[in-house]
Design an enzyme around this catalytic site. Structure first.
Site, mmCIF file in Angstrom:
data_model
loop_
_atom_site.group_PDB
_atom_site.id
_atom_site.type_symbol
_atom_site.label_atom_id
_atom_site.label_comp_id
_atom_site.label_asym_id
_atom_site.label_seq_id
_atom_site.Cartn_x
_atom_site.Cartn_y
_atom_site.Cartn_z
ATOM 1 N N THR A 1 -8.721 -23.395 -59.309
ATOM 2 C CA THR A 1 -7.389 -23.184 -59.872
ATOM 3 C C THR A 1 -6.798 -24.476 -60.434
ATOM 4 O OG1 THR A 1 -5.123 -22.656 -59.233
ATOM 5 C CG2 THR A 1 -6.520 -23.478 -57.491
ATOM 6 N N ASP A 2 -5.853 -24.331 -61.364
ATOM 7 C CA ASP A 2 -5.139 -25.511 -61.887
ATOM 8 C C ASP A 2 -4.200 -26.105 -60.834
ATOM 9 O OD1 ASP A 2 -3.192 -23.503 -61.899
ATOM 10 O OD2 ASP A 2 -2.679 -23.716 -64.028
ATOM 11 N N GLU A 3 -3.887 -25.322 -59.777
ATOM 12 C CA GLU A 3 -2.891 -25.806 -58.801
ATOM 13 C C GLU A 3 -3.354 -27.045 -58.044
ATOM 14 O OE1 GLU A 3 -0.811 -23.009 -56.440
ATOM 15 O OE2 GLU A 3 -0.754 -21.505 -58.008
ATOM 16 N N TYR B 1 -2.273 -23.351 -49.904
ATOM 17 C CA TYR B 1 -3.282 -22.707 -50.766
ATOM 18 C C TYR B 1 -3.982 -23.739 -51.644
ATOM 19 C CZ TYR B 1 -5.111 -20.487 -54.989
ATOM 20 O OH TYR B 1 -5.911 -20.139 -56.061
ATOM 21 N N LYS C 1 -7.925 -25.036 -51.709
ATOM 22 C CA LYS C 1 -8.794 -24.934 -52.891
ATOM 23 C C LYS C 1 -9.289 -26.333 -53.296
ATOM 24 C CE LYS C 1 -9.751 -21.771 -55.094
ATOM 25 N NZ LYS C 1 -10.814 -20.743 -55.008
HETATM 26 P P1 NAD Z 1 -7.548 -11.925 -54.833
HETATM 27 O O1 NAD Z 1 -6.732 -12.346 -53.666
HETATM 28 O O2 NAD Z 1 -7.068 -10.801 -55.689
HETATM 29 O O3 NAD Z 1 -9.016 -11.499 -54.350
HETATM 30 C C1 NAD Z 1 -9.730 -12.232 -53.405
HETATM 31 C C2 NAD Z 1 -10.923 -11.395 -52.944
HETATM 32 O O4 NAD Z 1 -11.664 -12.168 -51.989
HETATM 33 C C3 NAD Z 1 -10.531 -10.094 -52.256
HETATM 34 O O5 NAD Z 1 -11.312 -9.033 -52.741
HETATM 35 C C4 NAD Z 1 -10.807 -10.359 -50.788
HETATM 36 O O6 NAD Z 1 -11.174 -9.186 -50.066
HETATM 37 C C5 NAD Z 1 -11.962 -11.341 -50.872
HETATM 38 N N1 NAD Z 1 -12.049 -12.192 -49.676
HETATM 39 C C6 NAD Z 1 -11.051 -12.876 -49.071
HETATM 40 N N2 NAD Z 1 -11.515 -13.520 -47.985
HETATM 41 C C7 NAD Z 1 -12.854 -13.259 -47.918
HETATM 42 C C8 NAD Z 1 -13.883 -13.648 -47.038
HETATM 43 N N3 NAD Z 1 -13.643 -14.454 -45.989
HETATM 44 N N4 NAD Z 1 -15.133 -13.213 -47.285
HETATM 45 C C9 NAD Z 1 -15.400 -12.394 -48.345
HETATM 46 N N5 NAD Z 1 -14.444 -11.982 -49.200
HETATM 47 C C10 NAD Z 1 -13.190 -12.404 -48.989
HETATM 48 O O7 NAD Z 1 -7.798 -13.227 -55.673
HETATM 49 P P2 NAD Z 1 -7.911 -13.432 -57.264
HETATM 50 O O8 NAD Z 1 -6.558 -13.589 -57.826
HETATM 51 O O9 NAD Z 1 -8.824 -12.421 -57.798
HETATM 52 O O10 NAD Z 1 -8.611 -14.870 -57.297
HETATM 53 C C11 NAD Z 1 -10.029 -14.992 -57.265
HETATM 54 C C12 NAD Z 1 -10.396 -16.461 -57.295
HETATM 55 O O11 NAD Z 1 -9.872 -17.061 -58.479
HETATM 56 C C13 NAD Z 1 -9.840 -17.256 -56.135
HETATM 57 O O12 NAD Z 1 -10.819 -18.198 -55.739
HETATM 58 C C14 NAD Z 1 -8.621 -17.955 -56.716
HETATM 59 O O13 NAD Z 1 -8.379 -19.179 -56.050
HETATM 60 C C15 NAD Z 1 -9.076 -18.191 -58.131
HETATM 61 N N6 NAD Z 1 -8.017 -18.264 -59.156
HETATM 62 C C16 NAD Z 1 -7.064 -17.263 -59.239
HETATM 63 C C17 NAD Z 1 -6.116 -17.310 -60.260
HETATM 64 C C18 NAD Z 1 -5.067 -16.227 -60.415
HETATM 65 O O14 NAD Z 1 -4.172 -16.372 -61.255
HETATM 66 N N7 NAD Z 1 -5.124 -15.125 -59.665
HETATM 67 C C19 NAD Z 1 -6.120 -18.374 -61.168
HETATM 68 C C20 NAD Z 1 -7.093 -19.387 -61.032
HETATM 69 C C21 NAD Z 1 -8.040 -19.297 -60.026
HETATM 70 O O1 DAU Z 2 -2.101 -21.317 -61.327
HETATM 71 C C1 DAU Z 2 -3.129 -20.516 -60.823
HETATM 72 C C2 DAU Z 2 -2.633 -19.788 -59.595
HETATM 73 O O2 DAU Z 2 -1.757 -18.768 -60.051
HETATM 74 C C3 DAU Z 2 -3.760 -19.184 -58.759
HETATM 75 O O3 DAU Z 2 -4.562 -20.221 -58.263
HETATM 76 C C4 DAU Z 2 -3.192 -18.345 -57.603
HETATM 77 O O4 DAU Z 2 -4.248 -17.729 -56.899
HETATM 78 C C5 DAU Z 2 -2.281 -17.297 -58.190
HETATM 79 O O5 DAU Z 2 -1.693 -16.543 -57.152
HETATM 80 C C6 DAU Z 2 -1.198 -17.938 -59.052
HETATM 81 O O6 DAU Z 2 -0.280 -18.719 -58.238
HETATM 82 P P1 DAU Z 2 1.291 -18.720 -58.531
HETATM 83 O O7 DAU Z 2 1.999 -19.163 -57.311
HETATM 84 O O8 DAU Z 2 1.596 -19.420 -59.803
HETATM 85 O O9 DAU Z 2 1.494 -17.128 -58.792
HETATM 86 P P2 DAU Z 2 2.621 -16.094 -58.334
HETATM 87 O O10 DAU Z 2 2.375 -14.842 -59.118
HETATM 88 O O11 DAU Z 2 2.725 -15.984 -56.869
HETATM 89 O O12 DAU Z 2 3.937 -16.773 -58.886
HETATM 90 C C7 DAU Z 2 4.088 -17.090 -60.262
HETATM 91 C C8 DAU Z 2 5.428 -17.753 -60.434
HETATM 92 O O13 DAU Z 2 6.458 -16.778 -60.206
HETATM 93 C C9 DAU Z 2 5.682 -18.871 -59.444
HETATM 94 O O14 DAU Z 2 6.410 -19.904 -60.092
HETATM 95 C C10 DAU Z 2 6.536 -18.219 -58.358
HETATM 96 C C11 DAU Z 2 7.321 -17.184 -59.129
HETATM 97 N N1 DAU Z 2 7.677 -15.951 -58.371
HETATM 98 C C12 DAU Z 2 6.689 -15.293 -57.703
HETATM 99 C C13 DAU Z 2 6.977 -14.164 -56.978
HETATM 100 C C14 DAU Z 2 5.880 -13.438 -56.225
HETATM 101 C C15 DAU Z 2 8.977 -15.478 -58.375
HETATM 102 O O15 DAU Z 2 9.881 -16.061 -59.016
HETATM 103 N N2 DAU Z 2 9.253 -14.354 -57.664
HETATM 104 C C16 DAU Z 2 8.325 -13.674 -56.941
HETATM 105 O O16 DAU Z 2 8.659 -12.656 -56.274
#
Ligand code: NAD
Ligand code: DAU
Length: 353
Positions: free
Chosen positions: A132-134, A158, A162
């Protein structure tokens, strides 16, 4: 075949669906089915012999060794993680366990498997780590976007977990020569996004006539990428990426949260007007997220220059597709809003003013 971890979650499921739409190479999909994993995301693959689903934990070394021995995958694409920042604030333990110990376990199992290979099989093996970019921390308004050489400054449990996993992946290449690649991607959105994250939460709450909880002043900036573009970036890295390299992936779409919420309200006003008035009336500013990062932005020039990848969707096309998908898949939303989901909403929002 390839081994995918976390392929029942949001991005992992989109990746598996896209993979099998564009290739006949089978996928072994290892997922623990935590609250975020959902086999309904993969329902269209039922009966498809190219998809082998295994329910299991990435911390289970014996299971992973067995999967490597039985299926001999040529690559592993590692999505499995605890992924929600707010949950990491309430309970960081699961994040260290899965994101750090789980990645360590996979790396060790992959190393054992890779060491047993020879010739082309050994040279062509890949471990792709999805990050992730975080991990790069928070930007000021005029700071340049994150490049791959930006120092790591993770701020939440988180992002710290990562970051730790990224460091392990890097070290397994540097020390053991394991052919790894890593991608650091910005915020994804699109179908199958669990409704605890900003975009699907706002759509679900709006349709239910509930408040739209905007943290703090709503001016935090994220760089949004349609999920299938993330999937195509990972496919490009797997096909053409250089072992040991890191690739930043982003949509060149920086937007403050309040703009996202206003856009969603405008789209819903158009596609499913509410007789009670514009959905904007539901916007409610609530107490901020502790340690809330102010701005993320990805400089995605390296992956474009070296691998020829660019996003196919603009924000306008992607967000419209997303809202249309949620309107057409209200059953999916209803099913994931189980008792456990309601407990989470209570825990995260009840204490906010
Ligand atoms: P998500 O939370 O929707 O899905 C995570 C999946 O991993 C789920 O299906 C869960 O059951 C599985 N999981 C969790 N713990 C596990 C374990 N111990 N063993 C096996 N499986 C397990 O997450 P996502 O949003 O799809 O993100 C996927 C990946 O991409 C993550 O590594 C996250 O850090 C990364 N990522 C997410 C975003 C985003 O915006 N969502 C952006 C950049 C990177
Ligand atoms: O940047 C990549 C990341 O983006 C991934 O690594 C994470 O897995 C993914 O969950 C996401 O993280 P964020 O914290 O940016 O996503 P989230 O959707 O939780 O929140 C997006 C923005 O919106 C953040 O600034 C918090 C804000 N927010 C979120 C929620 C859930 C609100 O203002 N209200 C809310 O109820």
């Amino acid at each position: 075949m390839i081994l995918v971890t976390g392929g029942a979650g949001f991005i992992g499921a989109n990746f598996v669906l896209d993979w099998l739409r564009t290739s006949d190479e089978p996928v072994v999909n290892l997922d623990a089915l935590t609250y975020a994993g959902n086999l309904e995301n993969l329902a269209s693959l039922q009966g498809d012999p190219r998809h082998i689903f295994v329910q299991g934990d990435i911390c289970d070394r014996a299971l992973i060794d067995r999967l490597f021995a039985e299926h001999r995958p040529r690559a592993i694409v590692h999505f499995a993680a605890e992924s929600h920042v707010d949950r990491s604030i309430h309970g960081p333990g699961d994040f260290v366990r899965t994101n750090v110990n789980g990645t360590f376990t996979l790396l060790e199992a992959a190393r054992g498997h890779w060491m047993s290979l020879e010739g082309e099989a050994k040279g062509g093996f890949r471990f792709h780590h999805v990050s992730t970019d975080e991990v790069y921390g928070s930007l000021g308004p005029n700071d340049p976007a994150f490049t791959e050489t930006k120092t790591y400054e993770p701020n939440s449990p988180y992002s710290a977990s990562k970051a730790a996993s990224d460091h392990l992946v890097r070290a397994w290449h540097h020390t053991y020569g394991l052919p790894v690649t890593t991608s650091n991607c910005s915020n994804n959105y699109g179908p199958y996004h669990f409704p605890e994250k900003l975009i699907p939460l706002m759509i679900a709450n709006a349709l239910a006539g509930k408040p739209l909880p905007v943290y703090g002043d709503g001016m935090q900036i994220r760089d949004w990428l349609f999920v299938t573009d993330h999937c195509s970036a990972i496919r490009a890295i797997l096909a053409k990426g250089t072992p040991g390299e890191v690739y930043n992936v982003g949509g060149w779409n920086e937007k403050p949260n309040i703009e996202i919420v206003n856009t969603l309200c405008a789209l819903l006003d158009e596609l499913k007007p509410d007789p009670a008035g514009s959905y904007r009336r539901l916007i409610t500013y609530v107490t901020d997220r502790p340690g809330h990062d102010r701005r993320y932005a990805i400089d995605a020039r390296k992956i474009e220059r070296e691998l020829g990848w660019r996003p196919a969707e603009t924000f306008d096309t992607g967000i419209r597709k997303t809202v249309e998908w949620y309107l057409a898949n209200q059953n999916w939303v209803a099913h994931v809003q189980s008792g456990a989901y309601r407990d989470w909403v209570e825990k995260n929002y009840a204490g906010r003013e």
